[in-house]
Motif scaffolding. Structure first.
Motif, short mmCIF file in Angstrom:
data_model
loop_
_atom_site.label_atom_id
_atom_site.label_comp_id
_atom_site.label_asym_id
_atom_site.label_seq_id
_atom_site.Cartn_x
_atom_site.Cartn_y
_atom_site.Cartn_z
N THR A 360 0.85 -1.20 0.00
CA THR A 360 0.00 0.00 0.00
C THR A 360 0.89 1.24 0.00
O THR A 360 2.08 1.16 0.35
N PRO A 361 0.34 2.39 -0.38
CA PRO A 361 1.17 3.62 -0.46
C PRO A 361 1.89 3.97 0.84
O PRO A 361 3.00 4.48 0.82
N ASP A 362 1.26 3.70 1.97
CA ASP A 362 1.86 4.07 3.25
C ASP A 362 2.48 2.89 3.99
O ASP A 362 2.94 3.02 5.12
N GLY A 363 2.48 1.72 3.35
CA GLY A 363 3.11 0.56 3.96
C GLY A 363 2.29 -0.13 5.02
O GLY A 363 2.75 -1.11 5.64
N ARG A 364 1.07 0.34 5.26
CA ARG A 364 0.21 -0.28 6.26
C ARG A 364 -0.61 -1.40 5.61
O ARG A 364 -0.62 -1.54 4.39
N LEU A 365 -1.33 -2.16 6.40
CA LEU A 365 -2.07 -3.30 5.90
C LEU A 365 -3.26 -2.90 5.04
O LEU A 365 -3.98 -1.94 5.36
N ASP A 366 -3.48 -3.63 3.96
CA ASP A 366 -4.70 -3.49 3.17
C ASP A 366 -5.81 -4.21 3.95
O ASP A 366 -5.68 -5.40 4.26
N PRO A 367 -6.90 -3.51 4.32
CA PRO A 367 -7.93 -4.14 5.15
C PRO A 367 -8.59 -5.33 4.49
O PRO A 367 -9.11 -6.22 5.19
N ARG A 368 -8.60 -5.38 3.16
CA ARG A 368 -9.21 -6.52 2.48
C ARG A 368 -8.36 -7.76 2.65
O ARG A 368 -8.88 -8.85 2.94
N ALA A 369 -7.06 -7.62 2.47
CA ALA A 369 -6.16 -8.77 2.68
C ALA A 369 -6.18 -9.18 4.14
O ALA A 369 -6.14 -10.39 4.46
N LEU A 370 -6.25 -8.21 5.04
CA LEU A 370 -6.32 -8.51 6.47
C LEU A 370 -7.59 -9.29 6.79
O LEU A 370 -7.55 -10.28 7.53
N ALA A 371 -8.71 -8.86 6.22
CA ALA A 371 -9.98 -9.54 6.50
C ALA A 371 -9.93 -10.98 6.04
O ALA A 371 -10.39 -11.89 6.75
N SER A 372 -9.39 -11.22 4.86
CA SER A 372 -9.28 -12.60 4.37
C SER A 372 -8.39 -13.44 5.27
O SER A 372 -8.71 -14.60 5.59
N ALA A 373 -7.28 -12.87 5.72
CA ALA A 373 -6.37 -13.61 6.59
C ALA A 373 -7.01 -13.89 7.95
O ALA A 373 -6.84 -14.97 8.51
N LEU A 374 -7.75 -12.92 8.46
CA LEU A 374 -8.44 -13.12 9.74
C LEU A 374 -9.48 -14.24 9.65
O LEU A 374 -9.64 -15.03 10.58
N ASP A 375 -10.18 -14.31 8.53
CA ASP A 375 -11.20 -15.34 8.37
C ASP A 375 -10.59 -16.73 8.50
O ASP A 375 -11.21 -17.65 9.04
N ALA A 376 -9.38 -16.88 8.00
CA ALA A 376 -8.71 -18.19 8.07
C ALA A 376 -8.23 -18.51 9.48
O ALA A 376 -8.09 -19.68 9.84
N VAL A 377 -8.00 -17.48 10.29
CA VAL A 377 -7.45 -17.68 11.63
C VAL A 377 -8.53 -17.81 12.69
O VAL A 377 -8.42 -18.64 13.61
N LEU A 378 -9.58 -17.01 12.60
CA LEU A 378 -10.60 -16.96 13.65
C LEU A 378 -11.31 -18.29 13.82
O LEU A 378 -11.47 -19.04 12.85
N PRO A 379 -11.75 -18.61 15.04
CA PRO A 379 -12.47 -19.87 15.26
C PRO A 379 -13.69 -19.99 14.35
O PRO A 379 -14.35 -18.99 14.04
N GLU A 380 -13.98 -21.20 13.93
CA GLU A 380 -15.10 -21.45 13.03
C GLU A 380 -16.42 -21.03 13.66
O GLU A 380 -17.29 -20.45 13.01
N ARG A 381 -16.59 -21.32 14.96
CA ARG A 381 -17.81 -20.93 15.67
C ARG A 381 -17.61 -19.52 16.21
O ARG A 381 -16.86 -19.31 17.17
N ARG A 382 -18.25 -18.57 15.57
CA ARG A 382 -18.02 -17.16 15.90
C ARG A 382 -19.31 -16.38 15.84
O ARG A 382 -20.19 -16.66 15.02
N THR A 383 -19.44 -15.41 16.72
CA THR A 383 -20.51 -14.43 16.65
C THR A 383 -19.85 -13.08 16.46
O THR A 383 -19.04 -12.66 17.30
N VAL A 384 -20.16 -12.42 15.37
CA VAL A 384 -19.47 -11.18 14.99
C VAL A 384 -20.32 -9.98 15.39
O VAL A 384 -21.49 -9.88 15.00
N VAL A 385 -19.73 -9.07 16.15
CA VAL A 385 -20.38 -7.83 16.55
C VAL A 385 -19.60 -6.68 15.94
O VAL A 385 -18.37 -6.63 16.05
N GLN A 386 -20.31 -5.75 15.31
CA GLN A 386 -19.64 -4.65 14.63
C GLN A 386 -20.08 -3.30 15.18
O GLN A 386 -21.26 -3.06 15.39
N ASP A 387 -19.10 -2.43 15.38
CA ASP A 387 -19.39 -1.02 15.60
C ASP A 387 -19.70 -0.41 14.24
O ASP A 387 -19.55 -1.06 13.20
N GLY A 388 -20.16 0.83 14.23
CA GLY A 388 -20.34 1.53 12.96
C GLY A 388 -19.03 2.12 12.50
O GLY A 388 -18.12 2.37 13.28
#
Length: 564
Positions: A360-388
C-alpha cells in the motif's frame, strides 16, 4: 405474602421476561438493582451508562431474548440516549429502567426525561405505588409487540416505598396471524408462478419470524434465486443463493438481482443501502413485499401483503402448484430454473471481492487482505459484533458468518459509532457455549467506548477484538478529505491499543503484517480463553465499495438538487 417495594415490584415483574440486566449503579436505580439481585437477575456492570442499552440491545440481537438496561436519573439517563435512539431506529425491543424526578415534583437538577424519550420515539412508563407491577408489565408488552425501546421510570421518592398489592392482568395473547389480506397473497402467488426470473429477498423480519425453511422451499418450488440483507445474512443459503443484497455484495450478484422480473421482499424494509440507492431492482420488475408493517416501506413496492412472513410463506406454498405438478405447471417452472442455473454459472465465473494488495502507499495493511487472513485464523464458531464505521463491510464481505444472529451490527440504524464495545458486552452474555465473540471496531469508535473494554474483559469467556486502526476517522477521510477539506480534524494520533488492552487484563498484539497474526493463532490454539485484542494498523488509502456507492449517490442527488 412478603411485601415488596416499588422497585421490588418492578424487578419481580421484569424477572418473568428477562434474565439479564446491564447498567451502572446510581442514586436513582440502587434500590432497583438491590431488588433485581434478590429476584435472581444477572447484573453485568458496565462503566458508562451509554453501554447499558447498547449491551441489552446486542443481547437481544444475538439471542432473541429480551434484556434490560438500567441507569440513574439525570446524567445517567441522558448518557444512554444515543443507544436508546439506535434501538428505536433499529426496531429492537429493549427496556431501560431508570430513576426519575420525585412524584411530588421536579428538583432544580431534574430534566423532563419523558419529553426527551418522546423526542427519540421511545415511550415512557412511569410507575406508581398502586400500579408498579401492571405498569411494568404494560411497558414490556409494548416493547415486545412494537419491537421498540421503552423506558420504565421509577420516581425517586417511590423507589423504596412499599408497593400496593396488585392482581396483574393476564398478558394479551398474540394477535391471530392473517396470511392473506384482501386476496393479496393469492395475487402474489399468481405473480410468482408467472415469473420467468423470480428473486426472493429476505430481511431481518424473515429471520425473526423463523421463515427461513418456508422461503427456501418456496424458492426451490419456483426455481427462484435468493438473497438477503446484511441482517438476514445466509438465512436463505443454499442452491440459488446470491449472497448479500446491497453494498456488501458482489457486482455480479447485484447484476443478477437486477435481472429479476418478480421480486418477493420478505421482511426487509428496502433501505437505500440494500437497494444500492435505487439501482438494485430493475424498474420493470414487479415488487411484492410481505411485512408486519402497516404499509409498504418503499415506494418501489407494487403489491403489499401485511402479514407474518413465516405464515405468509406457508400460505404461498399452499397456493402454489402441488409438489407433483401438472405438465403445464412443470412447463411454467422450466424458464425460472433455467435462469437460475445460468445465473449460478455466471456467479461462479464472475469476479469475487477484491483480495487486497500486498503493498500500500503508506506501507500499512490493506484491510481486504487482512480480512481474508483473519477469516482463516478466527475460530469457526463465531458471533461477529460490529461497531459503525468505514470498516464495517469487511466482515460481511470476507468472513464466514453462518447465521443471521451471528452478525450483530449496532449503530447502523442511527448512523453512529462508539457502541461496539458496549454491544460486545451484551453479546458476550448471550453467545452459545463454544462460540467466540469477535468484535470489530475502528479506532475512533473504539476510543469513544474505551471505558467498556474493561466490561468486555470481565464479561466474555472467549472474545477477539479486531481494531481497524488507520489513525483517522476513516469514513470522513474518504467522504470529505477526498473533496479537499482539511483532514486535520479527521486524524487521530496513533494509539497503542495493545498496551491499553494488556493493562486492562486482555492479551494483545500489534498487527503490522499478516505474519503478526501468528500471535492471535497461538492464543486460539491455546484454547481461546479470555479476550485478545488485535490492534491492526491498516491503510486509509483503500475505500470500501459501499462507501464509494454512497458517495456517488450523494453526488448524484446533489447535482439533481442544483438542476432543479
Amino acid at each position: 405474602m412478603t411485601s415488596l417495594t416499588v422497585s421490588g415490584r418492578v424487578a419481580q415483574v421484569l424477572s418473568s421476561y428477562v434474565s439479564d440486566v446491564f447498567g451502572v449503579m446510581g442514586n436513582g436505580n440502587v434500590h432497583f438493582l438491590d431488588a433485581a439481585e434478590k429476584e435472581g437477575l444477572r447484573f453485568t456492570a458496565v462503566r458508562h451508562e451509554g453501554a447499558a442499552i447498547a449491551a441489552a440491545d446486542a443481547y437481544y440481537r444475538t439471542s432473541g431474548r429480551l434484556a434490560a438496561g438500567t441507569t440513574t436519573y439525570g446524567p445517567g439517563y441522558t448518557n444512554a440516549l444515543t443507544a436508546l435512539a439506535e434501538a428505536v431506529q433499529a426496531q429492537i425491543p429493549v427496556v431501560l429502567v431508570t430513576g426519575d424526578a420525585p412524584s411530588s415534583g421536579a428538583r432544580p437538577w431534574d430534566v423532563d426525561q419523558t419529553a426527551i424519550a418522546a423526542g427519540l420515539g421511545a415511550a415512557t412508563f412511569t410507575v406508581t405505588r398502586d400500579a408498579a407491577g401492571s405498569i411494568t408489565q404494560e411497558a414490556v408488552e409494548y416493547a415486545l409487540a412494537r419491537r421498540t425501546a421503552v423506558v420504565i421510570a421509577i420516581p425517586y421518592d417511590l423507589a423504596a416505598v412499599e408497593a400496593a398489592e396488585e392482581e396483574l392482568p393476564v398478558p394479551p395473547a398474540a394477535a391471530a396471524v392473517t396470511d392473506d389480506v384482501d386476496g393479496g397473497l393469492g395475487r402474489a402467488a399468481e405473480l410468482l408462478t408467472g415469473a420467468k426470473r423470480p428473486l426472493i429477498l429476505a430481511g431481518r423480519g424473515a429471520h425473526l419470524a423463523g421463515a427461513g425453511p418456508e422461503l427456501r422451499e418456496l424458492a426451490d418450488r419456483l426455481g427462484a434465486l435468493t438473497a438477503g440483507t446484511a441482517l438476514a445474512l445466509n438465512l436463505l443459503q443454499g442452491e440459488g443463493y446470491l449472497g448479500v443484497a446491497g453494498g456488501f455484495g458482489t457486482d455480479t450478484a447485484a447484476g443478477l438481482m437486477g435481472e429479476a422480473d418478480v421480486v418477493l421482499v420478505a421482511g426487509a424494509s428496502l433501505t437505500p443501502f440494500t437497494m444500492r440507492f435505487g439501482h438494485l431492482i430493475s424498474p420493470d420488475a414487479t415488487v411484492i413485499q410481505i411485512d408486519t408493517a402497516m404499509e409498504p416501506t418503499h415506494p418501489r413496492v407494487d403489491l403489499f401483503v401485511g402479514a407474518d412472513v413465516k405464515a405468509a410463506a406457508g400460505g404461498l406454498l399452499r397456493l402454489l402448484d402441488p409438489a407433483a405438478p401438472s405438465e403445464a405447471a412443470a412447463s411454467k417452472a422450466a424458464a425460472p430454473k433455467a435462469w437460475r442455473a445460468e445465473a449460478l454459472k455466471r456467479l461462479a465465473e464472475g469476479p469475487c471481492h477484491h483480495p487486497g494488495s500486498a503493498e500500500t502507499p503508506d506501507g500499512r495493511l490493506d484491510p481486504r487482505a487482512l480480512a481474508s487472513a483473519l477469516d482463516a485464523v478466527l475460530p469457526e464458531r463465531r458471533t461477529v459484533v460490529q461497531d459503525g464505521g468505514h470498516f464495517m463491510g469487511w466482515a460481511p464481505m470476507y468472513w464466514r458468518i453462518p447465521r443471521p444472529q451471528d452478525l450483530v451490527m449496532v449503530g447502523t440504524a442511527y448512523q453512529t459509532i462508539g457502541l461496539g464495545l458496549a454491544s460486545g458486552v451484551g453479546a458476550a452474555r448471550a453467545v452459545d457455549d463454544g462460540n467466540t465473540l469477535v468484535l470489530t471496531a475502528g479506532d475512533g469508535g473504539f476510543l469513544m467506548g474505551l471505558s467498556d473494554l474493561e466490561s468486555l474483559v470481565g464479561a466474555a469467556s472467549s472474545a477477539v477484538v479486531v481494531i481497524y486502526n488507520d489513525a483517522a476517522y476513516g469514513a470522513e477521510i474518504h467522504q470529505y478529505g477526498s473533496q479537499g477539506l482539511t483532514e486535520k480534524p479527521m486524524l487521530i494520533p496513533e494509539v497503542d491499543f495493545s498496551g491499553i488492552a494488556r493493562a486492562i487484563g486482555a492479551e494483545s498484539a500489534i498487527i503490522r503484517t499478516l505474519e503478526d497474526l501468528s500471535a492471535l493463532q497461538d492464543w486460539i490454539d491455546a484454547g481461546a480463553k479470555g479476550t485478545f485484542v488485535a490492534d491492526c494498523r491498516i491503510t486509509s488509502s483503500v475505500r470500501a465499495p459501499w462507501m464509494t456507492e454512497w458517495m456517488k449517490a450523494k453526488e448524484t442527488a446533489a447535482k439533481a438538487t442544483v438542476a432543479s
